[in-house]
Design an enzyme around this catalytic site. Structure first.
Site, PDB file in Angstrom:
ATOM      1  NE  ARG A 167       0.584 -11.180   8.741  1.00  0.00           N
ATOM      2  CZ  ARG A 167       1.803 -10.925   9.408  1.00  0.00           C
ATOM      3  NH1 ARG A 167       2.124 -10.856  10.506  1.00  0.00           N
ATOM      4  NH2 ARG A 167       2.739 -10.356   8.314  1.00  0.00           N
ATOM      5  NE  ARG A 189      -1.100  -7.805   7.017  1.00  0.00           N
ATOM      6  CZ  ARG A 189      -0.729  -7.681   8.095  1.00  0.00           C
ATOM      7  NH1 ARG A 189      -1.547  -7.252   9.310  1.00  0.00           N
ATOM      8  NH2 ARG A 189       0.335  -7.492   8.262  1.00  0.00           N
ATOM      9  CD  GLU A 236      -2.398  -9.601   2.303  1.00  0.00           C
ATOM     10  OE1 GLU A 236      -2.168  -9.455   4.007  1.00  0.00           O
ATOM     11  OE2 GLU A 236      -1.081  -9.360   1.605  1.00  0.00           O
ATOM     12  CB  CYS A 239      -0.857  -0.184   1.337  1.00  0.00           C
ATOM     13  SG  CYS A 239      -2.307   1.187   1.952  1.00  0.00           S
TER      14      CYS A 239
END
Length: 426
Positions: free
Chosen positions: A235, A237, A191, A144
């Protein structure tokens, strides 16, 4: 009219196959197929049955997920192949890979040695989209990079177009978008970190959705998934999936176990049951003494520093500090900086011993990679790679609920192509 039918079928085939594959199926050379595609020479009507057979056999090979299903996918920003592994578990065939980091490429090649038959290129930015082979699913854990939508209003006022080429140019998402635009896969999976949703007050994510839905015309669904359902690691995502057509896809079909595993399930076992892996030998674990190699235990100086650092921030009212993990723990998120001090996940070794880092093999397990996964790079590079990777079982589960819809889309398009061919001859 007779020439239009095979040309239409050729265009359908090129959405899923390379020129080389089409040439091999119809018994011609690549240059001939290229001339047909460019319109330099007509595509012979006699090839119509062969092209239809290619498309129909492709759809029939789809089958059901988990039952020998066959579909083609490409792996962009591949890292060490975590997303790929999840889709291969359902019968996918990777036909193209892009990864710019040399160390990650080394690990990737070590674990996917049969990739000599397809391209594994470096930086996707300079790679022509038209040279990407046809595929059914595009996969990409794209980084990103912040990008701005500033200037869109000005272009509106001037009456200038501002499609995805303008709003995302200069970012790696643009390269995903241009390949989707050129190759039109049946589906994609992207993702990224959870914070993508809130970056730049949500404007970044709005541009991404606008690009995928409005500019490219895909049905898009997204959800934040926590890896702790499958591995002992918190985690989160964001996963974005899209389909080239209407589907009944629903995130409610995900099977997310309520009580996931705990840290003890991935730690090296000291009771004599730790497997001896010929590719690891005693690199991480001494099988003779049944102990994790001493180098993973923090040095006295580092342990003192981390304790003092945590105390300093506690006194200031901050929450910064190390994360002690126990066998019944779910850990913090493993990061790419883990090699520096291991502070986010320190394994408790009792009061008499200083805590230790996870070994790279334990990191692989924490990300859901099997013990067959080989680690050919240094510990520093391995920590970076696993910290940047995905929780593989999450990808495998998302693939499971995506693929029936992919196969349905492909089958519909094959039937539609056959009907169009029949109407041309009517």
């Amino acid at each position: 009219m007779t020439l239009a039918a095979p040309l239409a079928l050729l265009k359908q085939a090129r959405a899923r196959f390379t020129q080389r594959e089409i040439a091999a199926h119809v018994g011609k050379d690549i240059k001939t197929v290229r001339r047909w595609e460019k319109g330099e020479t007509p595509c012979p009507a006699m090839l119509e049955p062969a092209l239809r057979d290619l498309l129909q056999n492709r759809a029939q090979a789809g089958g059901g997920a988990g039952g020998g299903a066959q579909f083609r996918f490409i792996d962009l920003f591949a890292g060490i192949g975590g997303i790929r592994m999840g889709f291969e578990a359902h019968g996918g065939d990777c036909v193209f890979t892009s990864e710019w980091n040399d160390f990650s490429t080394k690990t990737y090649r070590e674990n996917y040695p049969g990739d000599g038959e397809h391209a594994l290129i470096g930086d996707i930015v300079s790679f022509p989209a038209e040279e990407v082979p046809g595929h059914d699913v595009l996969l990409g854990g794209f980084p990103c990079q912040p990008f701005s939508i500033a200037g869109v209003s000005k272009k509106n006022a001037l009456g200038r177009p501002h499609g995805f080429e303008c709003t995302t140019q200069g970012t790696l998402f643009f390269d995903v978008a241009r390949i989707i635009a050129a190759k039109r896969p049946a589906a994609f999976l992207l993702e990224n970190v959870k914070n993508l949703l809130s970056h730049d007050k949500g404007r970044t994510f709005d541009v991404i959705l606008q690009t995928l839905r409005d500019e490219l015309g895909y049905e898009v669904h997204y959800r934040v998934v926590d890896g702790q359902h499958f591995t002992p690691q918190h985690r989160e995502r964001i996963i974005i999936v899209g389909f080239r057509g209407e589907t009944s896809f629903s995130w409610d079909d995900l099977h997310l176990p309520e009580n996931g595993p705990r840290l003890g399930s991935i730690l090296h076992r000291t009771d004599g049951s730790e497997p001896v892996l010929p590719w690891d030998h005693d690199r991480f674990f001494d099988h003779t003494s049944r102990r994790v190699q001493p180098k993973y235990t923090l040095t006295p100086n580092l342990w003192t520093y981390l304790q003092n650092y945590a105390e300093k921030h506690r006194a200031a009212g901050n929450g910064f500090g190390f994360g002690m993990a126990y066998p019944d723990s779910v850990t913090r998120t493993l990061s790419a900086r883990y090699h520096k001090d291991g502070s986010e996940i320190l394994v408790y070794q009792g009061e008499a011993l200083r805590p230790r880092r996870l070994t790279p093999r334990e990191c692989a397990r924490l990300m859901g990679f099997p013990d067959t996964f080989r680690i050919p790079v240094s510990d520093t590079q391995a920590y970076r790679q696993f910290g940047n990777s995905v929780v593989m079982p999450v990808m495998r589960e998302v693939a499971r609920i995506m693929l029936p819809h992919v196969q349905t889309l492909l089958a519909k398009e094959t039937r539609r192509g056959s009907k169009q061919t029949l109407s041309l001859h009517a």
